[in-house]
Write a protein that holds these residues in place. Structure first.
Motif, PDB file in Angstrom:
ATOM      1  N   ARG A   1      -6.813 -11.765   8.591  1.00 22.62           N
ATOM      2  CA  ARG A   1      -8.039 -10.981   8.745  1.00 22.62           C
ATOM      3  C   ARG A   1      -7.824  -9.659   8.008  1.00 22.62           C
ATOM      4  NH1 ARG A   1      -9.033 -11.926  15.265  1.00 22.62           N
ATOM      5  NH2 ARG A   1      -9.211 -14.193  15.109  1.00 22.62           N
ATOM      6  N   GLU A   2      -8.320  -9.545   6.843  1.00 26.09           N
ATOM      7  CA  GLU A   2      -8.004  -8.427   5.939  1.00 26.09           C
ATOM      8  C   GLU A   2      -6.504  -8.462   5.623  1.00 26.09           C
ATOM      9  OE1 GLU A   2     -10.984  -4.979   6.155  1.00 26.09           O
ATOM     10  OE2 GLU A   2     -10.101  -5.068   8.160  1.00 26.09           O
ATOM     11  N   PHE A   3      -6.009  -7.416   4.971  1.00 22.67           N
ATOM     12  CA  PHE A   3      -4.618  -7.450   4.491  1.00 22.67           C
ATOM     13  C   PHE A   3      -3.632  -7.497   5.660  1.00 22.67           C
ATOM     14  CE2 PHE A   3      -6.092  -3.062   4.727  1.00 22.67           C
ATOM     15  CZ  PHE A   3      -5.119  -2.460   5.510  1.00 22.67           C
ATOM     16  N   PRO A   4      -2.552  -8.304   5.539  1.00 23.16           N
ATOM     17  CA  PRO A   4      -1.558  -8.397   6.614  1.00 23.16           C
ATOM     18  C   PRO A   4      -0.660  -7.157   6.676  1.00 23.16           C
ATOM     19  CG  PRO A   4      -0.885  -9.757   4.764  1.00 23.16           C
ATOM     20  CD  PRO A   4      -2.258  -9.233   4.444  1.00 23.16           C
ATOM     21  N   THR A   5      -0.104  -6.920   7.850  1.00 25.44           N
ATOM     22  CA  THR A   5       0.873  -5.845   8.032  1.00 25.44           C
ATOM     23  C   THR A   5       2.104  -6.411   8.738  1.00 25.44           C
ATOM     24  OG1 THR A   5       0.220  -5.127  10.251  1.00 25.44           O
ATOM     25  CG2 THR A   5      -1.069  -4.265   8.403  1.00 25.44           C
ATOM     26  N   ILE A   6       3.276  -5.914   8.391  1.00 24.83           N
ATOM     27  CA  ILE A   6       4.513  -6.268   9.098  1.00 24.83           C
ATOM     28  C   ILE A   6       5.233  -4.974   9.438  1.00 24.83           C
ATOM     29  CG2 ILE A   6       6.797  -7.312   8.888  1.00 24.83           C
ATOM     30  CD1 ILE A   6       4.675  -9.349   9.365  1.00 24.83           C
ATOM     31  N   LYS A   7       5.494  -4.795  10.727  1.00 20.89           N
ATOM     32  CA  LYS A   7       6.198  -3.615  11.209  1.00 20.89           C
ATOM     33  C   LYS A   7       7.711  -3.859  11.304  1.00 20.89           C
ATOM     34  CE  LYS A   7       6.581  -0.713  15.372  1.00 20.89           C
ATOM     35  NZ  LYS A   7       6.451   0.599  14.705  1.00 20.89           N
ATOM     36  N   LYS A   8       8.065  -5.106  11.648  1.00 22.43           N
ATOM     37  CA  LYS A   8       9.491  -5.405  11.859  1.00 22.43           C
ATOM     38  C   LYS A   8       9.769  -6.856  11.562  1.00 22.43           C
ATOM     39  CE  LYS A   8      13.211  -4.727  15.254  1.00 22.43           C
ATOM     40  NZ  LYS A   8      13.565  -4.227  16.616  1.00 22.43           N
ATOM     41  N   LEU A   9      10.955  -7.134  11.008  1.00 25.38           N
ATOM     42  CA  LEU A   9      11.394  -8.507  10.835  1.00 25.38           C
ATOM     43  C   LEU A   9      12.870  -8.608  11.154  1.00 25.38           C
ATOM     44  CD1 LEU A   9      13.190  -8.950   7.993  1.00 25.38           C
ATOM     45  CD2 LEU A   9      10.942  -8.643   6.967  1.00 25.38           C
ATOM     46  N   ASN A  10      13.274  -9.777  11.586  1.00 23.93           N
ATOM     47  CA  ASN A  10      14.668 -10.026  11.896  1.00 23.93           C
ATOM     48  C   ASN A  10      15.041 -11.441  11.501  1.00 23.93           C
ATOM     49  OD1 ASN A  10      17.224  -9.499  12.881  1.00 23.93           O
ATOM     50  ND2 ASN A  10      16.731  -9.970  15.003  1.00 23.93           N
ATOM     51  N   LEU A  11      16.201 -11.576  10.891  1.00 23.16           N
ATOM     52  CA  LEU A  11      16.743 -12.870  10.493  1.00 23.16           C
ATOM     53  C   LEU A  11      18.117 -13.002  11.113  1.00 23.16           C
ATOM     54  CD1 LEU A  11      15.958 -12.629   6.669  1.00 23.16           C
ATOM     55  CD2 LEU A  11      14.618 -13.897   8.346  1.00 23.16           C
ATOM     56  N   ASN A  12      18.378 -14.103  11.803  1.00 18.49           N
ATOM     57  CA  ASN A  12      19.741 -14.310  12.317  1.00 18.49           C
ATOM     58  C   ASN A  12      19.991 -15.801  12.566  1.00 18.49           C
ATOM     59  OD1 ASN A  12      18.411 -14.779  14.760  1.00 18.49           O
ATOM     60  ND2 ASN A  12      18.984 -12.790  15.625  1.00 18.49           N
TER      61      ASN A  12
ATOM     62  N   LEU B   1       0.825  -1.217   0.000  1.00 17.85           N
ATOM     63  CA  LEU B   1       0.000   0.000   0.000  1.00 17.85           C
ATOM     64  C   LEU B   1       0.852   1.257   0.000  1.00 17.85           C
ATOM     65  CD1 LEU B   1      -2.905  -0.840   2.494  1.00 17.85           C
ATOM     66  CD2 LEU B   1      -2.993  -0.749   0.001  1.00 17.85           C
ATOM     67  N   LYS B   2       2.010   1.178   0.646  1.00 14.43           N
ATOM     68  CA  LYS B   2       2.918   2.318   0.715  1.00 14.43           C
ATOM     69  C   LYS B   2       4.343   1.807   0.604  1.00 14.43           C
ATOM     70  CE  LYS B   2       1.942   5.572   3.608  1.00 14.43           C
ATOM     71  NZ  LYS B   2       1.778   6.359   4.875  1.00 14.43           N
ATOM     72  N   GLU B   3       5.155   2.480  -0.196  1.00 14.09           N
ATOM     73  CA  GLU B   3       6.541   2.066  -0.410  1.00 14.09           C
ATOM     74  C   GLU B   3       7.266   1.903   0.921  1.00 14.09           C
ATOM     75  OE1 GLU B   3       9.542   0.803  -2.956  1.00 14.09           O
ATOM     76  OE2 GLU B   3       7.511   1.430  -3.473  1.00 14.09           O
ATOM     77  N   VAL B   4       7.971   0.770   1.085  1.00 13.21           N
ATOM     78  CA  VAL B   4       8.696   0.506   2.316  1.00 13.21           C
ATOM     79  C   VAL B   4      10.074  -0.026   1.976  1.00 13.21           C
ATOM     80  CG1 VAL B   4       7.740  -1.837   2.502  1.00 13.21           C
ATOM     81  CG2 VAL B   4       8.615  -0.699   4.552  1.00 13.21           C
ATOM     82  N   ARG B   5      11.076   0.396   2.735  1.00  8.97           N
ATOM     83  CA  ARG B   5      12.456  -0.035   2.502  1.00  8.97           C
ATOM     84  C   ARG B   5      12.816  -1.151   3.483  1.00  8.97           C
ATOM     85  NH1 ARG B   5      12.863   5.470   2.920  1.00  8.97           N
ATOM     86  NH2 ARG B   5      13.980   5.269   4.908  1.00  8.97           N
ATOM     87  N   LEU B   6      13.775  -1.978   3.106  1.00 12.49           N
ATOM     88  CA  LEU B   6      14.215  -3.070   3.959  1.00 12.49           C
ATOM     89  C   LEU B   6      14.730  -2.537   5.295  1.00 12.49           C
ATOM     90  CD1 LEU B   6      14.805  -6.047   4.464  1.00 12.49           C
ATOM     91  CD2 LEU B   6      16.988  -5.753   3.273  1.00 12.49           C
ATOM     92  N   THR B   7      15.456  -1.448   5.280  1.00 11.99           N
ATOM     93  CA  THR B   7      15.996  -0.884   6.528  1.00 11.99           C
ATOM     94  C   THR B   7      14.879  -0.493   7.491  1.00 11.99           C
ATOM     95  OG1 THR B   7      16.128   1.282   5.438  1.00 11.99           O
ATOM     96  CG2 THR B   7      18.146  -0.066   5.501  1.00 11.99           C
ATOM     97  N   GLU B   8      13.733  -0.060   6.961  1.00 11.20           N
ATOM     98  CA  GLU B   8      12.614   0.307   7.825  1.00 11.20           C
ATOM     99  C   GLU B   8      12.053  -0.926   8.531  1.00 11.20           C
ATOM    100  OE1 GLU B   8      10.366   4.099   5.947  1.00 11.20           O
ATOM    101  OE2 GLU B   8      10.478   2.350   4.613  1.00 11.20           O
ATOM    102  N   LEU B   9      11.985  -2.044   7.827  1.00 10.27           N
ATOM    103  CA  LEU B   9      11.482  -3.272   8.439  1.00 10.27           C
ATOM    104  C   LEU B   9      12.482  -3.847   9.437  1.00 10.27           C
ATOM    105  CD1 LEU B   9       9.743  -5.124   5.459  1.00 10.27           C
ATOM    106  CD2 LEU B   9       8.733  -3.622   7.196  1.00 10.27           C
TER     107      LEU B   9
ATOM    108  N   GLN C   1       2.291  -3.233   4.145  1.00 19.17           N
ATOM    109  CA  GLN C   1       0.900  -3.679   4.088  1.00 19.17           C
ATOM    110  C   GLN C   1       0.625  -4.125   2.664  1.00 19.17           C
ATOM    111  OE1 GLN C   1      -1.215  -0.106   5.069  1.00 19.17           O
ATOM    112  NE2 GLN C   1      -0.916  -0.331   7.269  1.00 19.17           N
ATOM    113  N   SER C   2       0.073  -5.301   2.521  1.00 21.45           N
ATOM    114  CA  SER C   2      -0.283  -5.735   1.172  1.00 21.45           C
ATOM    115  C   SER C   2      -1.529  -4.981   0.706  1.00 21.45           C
ATOM    116  CB  SER C   2      -0.548  -7.238   1.145  1.00 21.45           C
ATOM    117  OG  SER C   2      -1.745  -7.546   1.839  1.00 21.45           O
ATOM    118  N   ALA C   3      -1.716  -4.950  -0.587  1.00 17.65           N
ATOM    119  CA  ALA C   3      -2.923  -4.347  -1.142  1.00 17.65           C
ATOM    120  C   ALA C   3      -4.149  -5.156  -0.700  1.00 17.65           C
ATOM    121  CB  ALA C   3      -2.840  -4.299  -2.663  1.00 17.65           C
ATOM    122  N   ILE C   4      -5.259  -4.492  -0.550  1.00 19.12           N
ATOM    123  CA  ILE C   4      -6.477  -5.149  -0.099  1.00 19.12           C
ATOM    124  C   ILE C   4      -6.898  -6.259  -1.068  1.00 19.12           C
ATOM    125  CG2 ILE C   4      -8.922  -4.773   0.424  1.00 19.12           C
ATOM    126  CD1 ILE C   4      -8.171  -1.948   1.288  1.00 19.12           C
TER     127      ILE C   4
END
Length: 468
Positions: free
Chosen positions: A457-468, A359-367, A376-379
């Motif tokens: 439940r409606e479109f998913p959202t991700i605020k943060k992710l971490n891989l290690n 829905l809105k451009e997001v950068r990897l560093t932001e996540l 957020q995925s499109a509806i």
């Protein structure tokens, strides 16, 4: 119940701040510590309280070593003995020989928390086996409100007021009907940012003291759940030595769409706290020195609670001299090291982020940082996914995801794939995410990760992710 009705329920700012605390400590300490009991009768002499080696600053440093972010002190347990020089009763440390009656343990712990950057919370038992007016109605409520007012007025910012529902007889043989709404009004007025836990509207008990967690812990639940722990006849009223390891979680599923499909009442944001003790008992007993839980067991509880959309409240009881036993300290240090490894920043700093839609451009560093735009995925996106790729193969063993819970809890199931030998291979799967989901998986060598969201439940959202 329509899906948009489920996602319309969101947390308050105080609930978000509480959830961000993630892992914090309980300190059960008082007259029971001196008498080697779990529940005092309320008639123990105040002169018994005299911990000669108590160092509240050291307590806080030892708890902080485990990566705890806060401390809740049992300012008064069911026996009625107060760990601060209250004006409401003579049954307090002011009547003890500790520091010649001039001590204030609540003050010492709160100041130590402030010094070391930990949040401070208070436990004040509504049940009082010492106070003569317990069971008299308004007179006891006045007494209890006066104690709450002292604790919430003189010890700085309080992040949690922990109210359990134990409701037995007082010294007069009567039981009190607690005026919960009046208690809440006092807390909201004096400490508006404090979460009211267990017998309160902000945080619910997971349902047991054994550290048992639900496979799926929902934060959006029927409003009736808020009253479960306040029902007097359901409360713990005896000390039988079994309750702390008894799993009485009630319904395993409190908030799936299947459970709520035909529900017509009010929904509330009511997240779960997992509370348990590092020992079989809540207060210190020398006989339990060799029964301290292992770091492996506590780490698993941490993964299932903090990594399962709940928080983790771990009790650490000091001994009669006021010291935390070396066995407990050693486990705390080892647990802290394992949690530090979880918190290490992702090794994927220069990868390429792609997605099915946004829905809105997001950068990897932001996540990675959890700041800025949220994905957020499109509806209209029927197969939403996030994908990260990088040039050189890296070794990975875990993935952490966090939803933007200001937009409710949405994700119900997802799968994770890793890229190896020019193809995507299934790595693992998870259920709901909520505030945080931690998956520890078999170690892989990979150049990419793909997260596919199957149900939501409606479109998913991700605020943060971490891989290690």
């Amino acid at each position: 119940m329509k899906l948009n009705q489920l996602t319309a329920v969101t947390p308050s700012e105080r609930q978000i701040a509480w959830q961000q605390t993630e892992f914090y400590g309980f300190i059960h300490f008082g007259i029971n510590t001196m008498t080697d009991r779990e529940w005092g009768l309320g008639n123990e002499a105040a002169s018994l309280f005299n911990p000669q080696k108590l160092d509240a600053d050291l307590w806080v440093r030892q708890l902080k070593a485990s990566q705890m972010q806060g401390v809740i002190l049992t300012c008064k347990h069911h026996d009625g003995f107060c760990l601060w020089p209250t004006q409401t009763t003579a049954y307090s440390i002011a009547s003890s020989p500790w520091k010649n009656g001039e001590g204030d343990l609540v003050k010492e712990v709160s100041l130590a928390c402030q010094k070391h950057g930990l949040k401070f919370g208070v436990y004040l038992s509504p049940w009082d086996r010492h106070e003569a007016c317990y069971g008299s109605g308004k007179a006891y409520d006045d007494f209890y409100i006066a104690q709450l007012t002292e604790l919430l007025s003189h010890y700085g910012e309080i992040f949690s007021v922990w109210l359990d529902g134990a409701n037995g007889e007082g010294p007069n043989g009567k039981k009190q009907t607690y005026d919960w709404e009046r208690y809440y009004e006092t807390i909201r007025r004096l400490q508006p940012n404090a979460a009211i836990s267990v017998c309160g509207p902000d945080v619910r008990w997971c349902g047991n003291e054994a550290g048992q967690t639900r496979d799926k812990e929902w934060s959006v639940v029927p409003i009736e759940v808020q009253d479960l722990e306040k029902i007097a006849e359901h409360s713990q009223q005896i000390d039988d030595g079994k309750f702390s390891r008894k799993v009485t979680s009630g319904d395993e599923d409190l908030g799936s769409r299947e459970v709520l499909e035909n529900y017509e009442g009010t929904l509330v944001w009511y997240p779960a706290e997992v509370n348990t003790s590092i020992r079989p008992g809540w207060f210190y007993h020398e006989a339990e020195d060799e029964q301290v839980r292992s770091v492996e067991e506590l780490y698993q509880i941490y993964l299932n609670s903090v990594g399962g959309n709940a928080t983790f409240l771990l009790n650490i009881p000091p001994n009669p001299q006021g010291e935390i036993h070396e066995n407990d300290v050693q486990v705390l240090e080892m647990l802290g090291e394992k949690i530090r490894q979880l918190q290490e920043q992702t090794i994927i700093q220069q990868g390429t982020l792609s997605y099915s839609s946004c829905l809105k451009e997001v950068r990897l560093t932001e996540l990675i940082q959890g700041e800025g735009n949220v994905w957020q995925s499109a509806i209209t996106d029927q197969k939403p996914y996030l994908q990260i790729e990088w040039e050189k193969e890296q070794t990975l063993q875990r993935i952490q995801l966090q939803e933007d819970i200001t937009q409710s809890q949405r994700i119900e199931a997802f799968s994770v794939y890793y890229y190896h030998n020019h193809q995507w291979k299934k790595w693992g799967e998870g259920g709901l995410v909520g505030y945080k989901k931690i998956l520890e998986l078999p170690t892989v060598q990979t150049k990419g990760i793909k997260i596919v969201f199957q149900t939501y439940r409606e479109f998913p959202t991700i605020k943060k992710l971490n891989l290690n």
